[in-house]
Write a protein that holds these residues in place. Structure first.
Motif, mmCIF file in Angstrom:
data_model
loop_
_atom_site.group_PDB
_atom_site.id
_atom_site.type_symbol
_atom_site.label_atom_id
_atom_site.label_comp_id
_atom_site.label_asym_id
_atom_site.label_seq_id
_atom_site.Cartn_x
_atom_site.Cartn_y
_atom_site.Cartn_z
ATOM 1 N N GLU A 1 38.614 48.913 37.892
ATOM 2 C CA GLU A 1 37.301 49.109 38.517
ATOM 3 C C GLU A 1 36.233 48.321 37.774
ATOM 4 O O GLU A 1 35.379 47.669 38.384
ATOM 5 C CB GLU A 1 36.928 50.589 38.505
ATOM 6 C CG GLU A 1 37.740 51.449 39.416
ATOM 7 C CD GLU A 1 37.422 52.919 39.273
ATOM 8 O OE1 GLU A 1 37.568 53.651 40.254
ATOM 9 O OE2 GLU A 1 37.031 53.346 38.165
ATOM 10 N N LEU A 2 36.298 48.383 36.467
ATOM 11 C CA LEU A 2 35.296 47.706 35.655
ATOM 12 C C LEU A 2 35.359 46.191 35.841
ATOM 13 O O LEU A 2 34.336 45.500 35.811
ATOM 14 C CB LEU A 2 35.509 48.065 34.190
ATOM 15 C CG LEU A 2 34.384 47.713 33.216
ATOM 16 C CD1 LEU A 2 33.049 48.281 33.669
ATOM 17 C CD2 LEU A 2 34.731 48.193 31.820
ATOM 18 N N LEU A 3 36.550 45.681 36.080
ATOM 19 C CA LEU A 3 36.728 44.241 36.243
ATOM 20 C C LEU A 3 35.990 43.706 37.471
ATOM 21 O O LEU A 3 35.456 42.591 37.447
ATOM 22 C CB LEU A 3 38.216 43.906 36.345
ATOM 23 C CG LEU A 3 38.590 42.428 36.425
ATOM 24 C CD1 LEU A 3 38.147 41.683 35.164
ATOM 25 C CD2 LEU A 3 40.089 42.278 36.630
ATOM 26 N N ILE A 4 35.938 44.501 38.544
ATOM 27 C CA ILE A 4 35.344 44.001 39.787
ATOM 28 C C ILE A 4 34.061 44.744 40.177
ATOM 29 O O ILE A 4 33.529 44.534 41.269
ATOM 30 C CB ILE A 4 36.363 44.045 40.954
ATOM 31 C CG1 ILE A 4 37.040 45.406 41.070
ATOM 32 C CG2 ILE A 4 37.414 42.977 40.767
ATOM 33 C CD1 ILE A 4 36.350 46.369 41.960
ATOM 34 N N ALA A 5 33.554 45.581 39.297
ATOM 35 C CA ALA A 5 32.393 46.414 39.641
ATOM 36 C C ALA A 5 31.195 45.606 40.114
ATOM 37 O O ALA A 5 30.497 46.006 41.055
ATOM 38 C CB ALA A 5 31.993 47.272 38.435
ATOM 39 N N ASP A 6 30.926 44.474 39.500
ATOM 40 C CA ASP A 6 29.746 43.682 39.847
ATOM 41 C C ASP A 6 29.982 42.755 41.037
ATOM 42 O O ASP A 6 29.074 42.040 41.450
ATOM 43 C CB ASP A 6 29.290 42.845 38.642
ATOM 44 C CG ASP A 6 28.614 43.692 37.578
ATOM 45 O OD1 ASP A 6 28.353 44.877 37.857
ATOM 46 O OD2 ASP A 6 28.360 43.177 36.479
ATOM 47 N N ARG A 7 31.187 42.739 41.588
ATOM 48 C CA ARG A 7 31.496 41.820 42.688
ATOM 49 C C ARG A 7 31.890 42.543 43.973
ATOM 50 O O ARG A 7 32.071 41.921 45.011
ATOM 51 C CB ARG A 7 32.630 40.883 42.265
ATOM 52 C CG ARG A 7 32.385 40.196 40.933
ATOM 53 C CD ARG A 7 33.481 39.239 40.597
ATOM 54 N NE ARG A 7 33.360 38.002 41.376
ATOM 55 C CZ ARG A 7 34.325 37.101 41.476
ATOM 56 N NH1 ARG A 7 35.482 37.322 40.885
ATOM 57 N NH2 ARG A 7 34.153 35.997 42.168
ATOM 58 N N LEU A 8 31.990 43.844 43.890
ATOM 59 C CA LEU A 8 32.500 44.590 45.026
ATOM 60 C C LEU A 8 31.529 44.632 46.205
ATOM 61 O O LEU A 8 31.919 44.970 47.317
ATOM 62 C CB LEU A 8 32.857 46.020 44.594
ATOM 63 C CG LEU A 8 33.816 46.790 45.507
ATOM 64 C CD1 LEU A 8 35.119 46.056 45.684
ATOM 65 C CD2 LEU A 8 34.061 48.189 44.972
ATOM 66 N N ASN A 9 30.275 44.274 45.956
ATOM 67 C CA ASN A 9 29.321 44.229 47.067
ATOM 68 C C ASN A 9 29.578 43.041 47.994
ATOM 69 O O ASN A 9 29.006 42.952 49.080
ATOM 70 C CB ASN A 9 27.885 44.183 46.541
ATOM 71 C CG ASN A 9 27.618 42.973 45.657
ATOM 72 O OD1 ASN A 9 28.547 42.299 45.201
ATOM 73 N ND2 ASN A 9 26.356 42.693 45.420
ATOM 74 N N GLN A 10 30.445 42.122 47.596
ATOM 75 C CA GLN A 10 30.806 40.984 48.435
ATOM 76 C C GLN A 10 31.909 41.390 49.411
ATOM 77 O O GLN A 10 32.730 42.252 49.112
ATOM 78 C CB GLN A 10 31.268 39.820 47.556
ATOM 79 C CG GLN A 10 30.211 39.342 46.567
ATOM 80 C CD GLN A 10 30.748 38.278 45.626
ATOM 81 O OE1 GLN A 10 31.511 37.422 46.020
ATOM 82 N NE2 GLN A 10 30.343 38.347 44.367
#
Length: 239
Positions: free
Chosen positions: A95-104
């Motif tokens: 989760e932490l790996l993609i947390a900042d990109r999941l809005n895409q």
């Protein structure tokens, strides 16, 4: 809110206040997490002008990842929680790996090397926040790369766009190319994005979960997500 991550060879520490990262330390330590965690945590706490008793809670990565590293961080935050009556918030390393990109938009598959042609992975649906329960498509798993195509066929719609990202992409680039060639959907192999978990990002994610009353556990409930046997045990069984 504090964040502590010892799931990989990077020790990640961070503090967040009012959804703003106040300070963080992310340092490659290999096997010395147990010697450096508390001293560096104290240093960072002093730099941001915070005391343990000031915290609302601590977000901690519970895995998947290093067996030894997880034991160190979980025992530490359990002690903090008991002594200061702090909330503990469990976060997956994936989760932490993609947390900042999941809005895409599209689907997202973060991947860490689990050794032996296996990866730690999960599937997320983009265009959402992690606090949205619909963001999670597949729970964290240790998957053999040979089994990944069949897994994706089962979990994804017939037409899909999937971004595979994380440190395992470069490690297993040829195997991922085979996966891409044998599936009908649009698959992006994100070789450039190998960001390690960051302490500040973890602390900020802990704030998000606390505000939504999610992922809060007591010290007796906090458990590591190992997902597979220790590599030393696997190697021993082969011999």
């Amino acid at each position: 809110m504090a964040g502590i991550d010892t799931a990989s060879d990077i020790l990640g520490l961070g503090f967040c206040r009012d959804n703003k990262i106040m300070g963080e330390i992310n340092i490659r330590l290999d096997q010395s997490h147990n010697q450096r965690l508390l001293p560096l945590f104290d240093v960072l706490m002093g730099e941001v002008g915070c005391r343990l008793s000031d915290l609302d809670g601590i977000a901690v990565v519970t895995g998947p990842g290093s067996f030894t590293g997880l034991r160190i961080s979980l025992s530490t935050v359990k002690a903090f929680s008991i002594s200061q009556d702090l909330s503990l918030l469990e976060v997956s390393s994936l989760e932490l790996l993609i947390a900042d990109r999941l809005n895409q938009p599209g689907f997202w598959l973060p991947a860490y090397d689990a050794r032996g042609d296996r990866i730690y992975t999960a599937i997320f649906s983009g265009g959402k926040e992690l606090t949205d329960k619909k963001a999670r498509v597949l729970e964290d798993q240790a998957v053999a790369l040979a089994e990944l195509p069949e897994l994706l066929k089962e979990e994804l719609p017939e037409k899909f766009r999937l971004t595979i990202t994380g440190p395992a992409v470069n490690r297993y680039i040829e195997q991922f190319r085979e996966v891409k060639a044998n599936l009908p959907g649009e698959i992006v192999l994100d070789k450039r994005y190998t960001a390690r978990p960051a302490g500040g990002r973890l602390a900020r994610l802990g704030v998000d979960f606390l505000e939504k009353n999610m992922r809060i556990v007591g010290p007796d409930e906090l458990q590591p997500r190992y997902l597979k046997k220790p590599q030393a045990e696997i190697d021993h069984e082969k011999n």
